[in-house]
Design an enzyme around this catalytic site. Sequence first.
Site, mmCIF file in Angstrom:
data_model
loop_
_atom_site.group_PDB
_atom_site.id
_atom_site.type_symbol
_atom_site.label_atom_id
_atom_site.label_comp_id
_atom_site.label_asym_id
_atom_site.label_seq_id
_atom_site.Cartn_x
_atom_site.Cartn_y
_atom_site.Cartn_z
ATOM 1 N N SER A 261 0.830 -1.100 0.082
ATOM 2 C CA SER A 261 0.006 0.018 -0.158
ATOM 3 C C SER A 261 0.846 1.418 -0.098
ATOM 4 O O SER A 261 1.726 1.441 -0.899
ATOM 5 C CB SER A 261 -0.928 -0.010 1.168
ATOM 6 O OG SER A 261 -2.129 0.581 0.868
ATOM 7 N N HIS A 402 -7.725 -5.634 0.072
ATOM 8 C CA HIS A 402 -6.446 -4.841 0.143
ATOM 9 C C HIS A 402 -5.576 -5.410 1.324
ATOM 10 O O HIS A 402 -5.944 -5.186 2.515
ATOM 11 C CB HIS A 402 -7.017 -3.281 0.564
ATOM 12 C CG HIS A 402 -5.754 -2.615 0.543
ATOM 13 N ND1 HIS A 402 -4.978 -1.980 -0.538
ATOM 14 C CD2 HIS A 402 -5.138 -1.658 1.563
ATOM 15 C CE1 HIS A 402 -4.112 -1.433 -0.326
ATOM 16 N NE2 HIS A 402 -4.228 -1.058 1.018
#
Length: 424
Positions: A261, A402
């Site tokens: 990320s 995610h």
Amino acid sequence: MKKLICPLVMVLCLGIPAKLFSQQFVANYDESKVPEYTLPDPLVFDDGRKVKTVRAWEKRREEIYKKFEAEVYGVSPEWEGQIIPSELSSSEDALGGKAIRRELKLTLKNGDRSLDMIMLLYLPKSEKPVPLFLGYNFGGNHSVTDEPGILITTSWIRNNAATGITENRATEEGRGKGASSWQAEELIKRGYGLATIYYGDVDPDYDDGFKNGVHGLYKDVPDAGSWGSIAGWAWGLSRAMDYLETLETVDPSKVIVIGHSRLGKTALWAGASDERFAMVISNNSGCGGAALSRRAYGETVGRINTSFPHWFCDNFNKYNENEKMLPVDQHQLLALIAPRPVYVASAADDRWADPRGEFLSCVHASPVYRLFKKEGIPVTEMPGVNSPVSGTIGYHIRSGGHAVTPFDWQQYLDFADKNILHKP
Ligand code: GCU
């Protein structure tokens, strides 16, 4: 960030329509609404000459790198300071006796200014120097495995009910909470070391007017092209590398930089900035990472700069909802890593990070790899979920959201075996 330029001055100086400042940046998830775009060609100089040799690429690389510095991440200062290591804890029998564990305080000293970052190091018991994964963690070193000996970070940390963080301080409750994202036992089993640092040691992840963390190591007054937090974190990885190079137990030619990320964006910039990193892995890095900005799919430049004004340099604001004016795009960031191996991973439900945009970056970086007679990515059509593809660029889109999962790690380890472990 660096609240140096008030919005009005920016409007006047940068010619950005004033309405953009009041406008909500709405995310697009419709492929048919992706604007038409032309990507800047990594293999064509600004003056129109074509790059035909590796030697010419080295010059073109410099051109591209400088644009990323000036317009996206900001310029990081030179490091001429000292790194003073001191051991905080150690175990010769970590992870069920399979590993050696150390915690090192690395004091970065720049004249009369200093910053401490704490590295957690796991090494397999090996006669030879080992290859190693280096990456920041989000939850503090104590979150990476459940081993009780690891110190709980005392640095500023974002509040999080799930890990018992209130008042921006970590507690015992967070111990081991990130273990599945790290797979430390598996890494050790496969012969790799792991070095990790809590990213907030290097720069606390909030907009602080550019004062604390690495920024505080320098007296310089920041300007619109100065390093944001991503550049600061990437710089910290280079300081970690400086230290790793001094260890006899680690093979410095086989250090793999990894991040998820915002820290995946960081890993890519670290790999582009510091050619000592042998391989780079970006997990779900999205906007400002592997995803093409010009697609404006999911998170856009305007959105990221609004939510996280401290991550990039102030110049990046010029491209808020104005991506076509960017002098670079993110496939060129991957190209800056060539010919070293790079792996980009997406997750099917992580549309915010634009999986297709991440894949296309791999495709459009590949011509630079081919210049080096390396394969780049071996396909031009996006593979199906859970079907990894790899040449010197690797890519997969995993089912789910995610995160960094054991499936992701299996691919990274296989890719590292192929490209790093068995490298002469
Ligand atoms: C937010 C941000 C992303 C970033 C992510 C993360 O979702 O918009 O750009 O990658 O946080 O770092 O977790």
